[in-house]
Write a protein that holds these residues in place. Structure first.
Motif, mmCIF file in Angstrom:
data_model
loop_
_atom_site.group_PDB
_atom_site.id
_atom_site.type_symbol
_atom_site.label_atom_id
_atom_site.label_comp_id
_atom_site.label_asym_id
_atom_site.label_seq_id
_atom_site.Cartn_x
_atom_site.Cartn_y
_atom_site.Cartn_z
ATOM 1 N N PRO A 1 0.840 -1.206 0.000
ATOM 2 C CA PRO A 1 0.000 0.000 0.000
ATOM 3 C C PRO A 1 0.875 1.256 0.000
ATOM 4 O O PRO A 1 2.020 1.225 0.452
ATOM 5 C CB PRO A 1 -0.793 -0.115 1.313
ATOM 6 N N HIS A 2 0.334 2.352 -0.520
ATOM 7 C CA HIS A 2 1.027 3.642 -0.543
ATOM 8 C C HIS A 2 0.008 4.755 -0.330
ATOM 9 O O HIS A 2 -1.200 4.528 -0.421
ATOM 10 C CB HIS A 2 1.743 3.858 -1.883
ATOM 11 N N CYS B 1 5.445 9.893 -0.270
ATOM 12 C CA CYS B 1 4.646 8.834 0.332
ATOM 13 C C CYS B 1 4.846 8.887 1.843
ATOM 14 O O CYS B 1 5.942 9.175 2.320
ATOM 15 C CB CYS B 1 5.074 7.470 -0.200
ATOM 16 N N THR C 1 3.566 6.299 3.931
ATOM 17 C CA THR C 1 3.203 4.981 4.436
ATOM 18 C C THR C 1 4.411 4.385 5.157
ATOM 19 O O THR C 1 5.538 4.481 4.666
ATOM 20 C CB THR C 1 2.794 4.061 3.261
ATOM 21 N N HIS D 1 9.972 4.231 2.148
ATOM 22 C CA HIS D 1 9.202 4.585 0.952
ATOM 23 C C HIS D 1 9.844 5.777 0.245
ATOM 24 O O HIS D 1 9.890 5.834 -0.982
ATOM 25 C CB HIS D 1 7.740 4.885 1.314
ATOM 26 N N MET E 1 9.896 7.763 -3.569
ATOM 27 C CA MET E 1 8.509 8.257 -3.569
ATOM 28 C C MET E 1 8.407 9.721 -3.146
ATOM 29 O O MET E 1 7.987 10.040 -2.024
ATOM 30 C CB MET E 1 7.637 7.376 -2.674
#
Ligand SMILES: [Cu+2]
Length: 346
Positions: A118-119, A160, A162, A168, A173
């Protein structure tokens, strides 16, 4: 009798002030609505580094639709080295987003079905929980949508958020969103997108093959790579950014981190203007500007003489041993009044 007159005068004065109060508040609220009134909608032009979307010419706020995909993919981090990047839009840094102060941004984040994790996204331009992170947490194959008002002009990092967040970000990201002030930005001849990031791999710098993320090196803040635009030599040599003498060039500079602060410098040029930390404050005649992790800067320079300009992190071991180099190739006529090499007799 006198008292009645005084009372009437006071009553009139009170009435007048109330009316005046009503008038002024009515004017204020009308003008603020006029500034922020959303007219129509458009889909944002998104670009990969070193390109930026065109300047915004409209004079009103609109609804801007942004569709951004999370893509996990193996790409080259160096000529013979591969790395599994996690990206916003398929490249590092993520897509450049450009909106106007007062715009309503309608944002959809889609996590592609072949992702493993998931992100989400935290845009530093957002006033709201987690910069949008809570509203956009998406499993592979899902998408999430939220809206935010771009209240504050400036150049903002998004990333990101997460957990583990550092990982991440270390996998690529991050990207930039420019919120242009409602009066617009000054006109320049060229604009480019340059974003720094630090990377941590099991193998050493440029060790061949597919390299894994190294958590211990990340915790120690000891990167193998410090890069502009996600790859060793992403924008050097044949892939250098191009400009001409006499042109005024603007760089939208970001730093994703996750750890290092950049001492951002262009060898052989002076920043005529720096929008300090990507905000409203303008400094002039700057040699090196600090770009913190999770922060930005906008720099402008008028190119005086032809040649290759080297963009570096002036913590120079990062440039000479970890990849922190990008280039602008400046073509055009020599300008001996500004720079002239004198031939000496032997
Ligand atoms: Cu992520």
């Amino acid at each position: 009798m006198k008292l009645t007159v005084i009372k009437s005068v006071l009553a009139l004065a009170l009435l007048a002030s109330l009316v005046a109060g009503c008038d002024s508040s009515a004017t204020t609220s009308t003008s603020s609505v006029a500034i922020d009134e959303i007219k129509g909608e458009e889909t944002a032009v998104l670009t990969d580094a070193p390109n930026v979307p065109p300047p915004i010419t409209r004079k009103h706020a609109t609804k801007v639709i942004v569709n951004l995909d999370v893509v996990e993919k193996v790409m080259k981090i160096a000529d013979s080295t591969e790395y599994t990047f996690w990206t916003f839009g398929g490249s590092v840094p993520g897509k450049f987003i450009r909106v106007r102060e007062g715009d309503l941004v309608d944002f959809t984040l889609k996590n592609l079905p072949d992702s493993k994790l998931p992100h989400n996204i935290d845009l530093h331009a957002v006033n709201g929980p987690g910069g949008g992170a809570e509203a956009t947490l998406v499993a592979p194959g899902q998408s999430a949508r939220f809206q935010f008002k771009a209240l504050n002009p400036g150049l903002y990092v998004y990333h990101c958020a997460t957990g583990p967040v550092g990982m991440h970000i270390a996998n690529g990201m991050y990207g930039l969103i420019m919120v242009e002030p409602k009066e617009g930005m000054s006109k320049v001849d060229k604009e480019f997108y340059v974003m720094q990031g630090d990377f941590y791999t099991k193998g050493k710098y440029e060790a061949p093959g597919l390299q894994e993320f190294d958590q211990d090196k990340a915790i120690q803040e000891n990167p193998d790579y410090v890069l502009f635009n996600g790859r060793v030599r992403a924008n050097t040599g044949a892939n250098a950014m191009q400009a001409k003498t006499g042109e005024n060039v603007r760089l939208f500079v970001g730093n994703g981190g996750p750890n290092l602060t950049s001492s951002f410098h262009v060898i052989g040029e002076v920043f005529d203007k720096v929008y300090v930390e990507g905000g409203d404050l303008i400094n002039e005649n700057v040699q090196t500007t600090v770009v913190p992790a999770g922060g930005s800067s906008i720099v402008e320079m008028k190119l005086q003489v032809p040649g290759m300009l080297n963009i570096v992190d002036h913590a120079l071991y990062r440039t000479f041993h970890k990849g922190a180099l990008a280039q602008i190739k400046v073509s055009g006529d020599e300008n001996p009044e500004v720079f002239n090499k004198i031939k000496t007799q032997k």
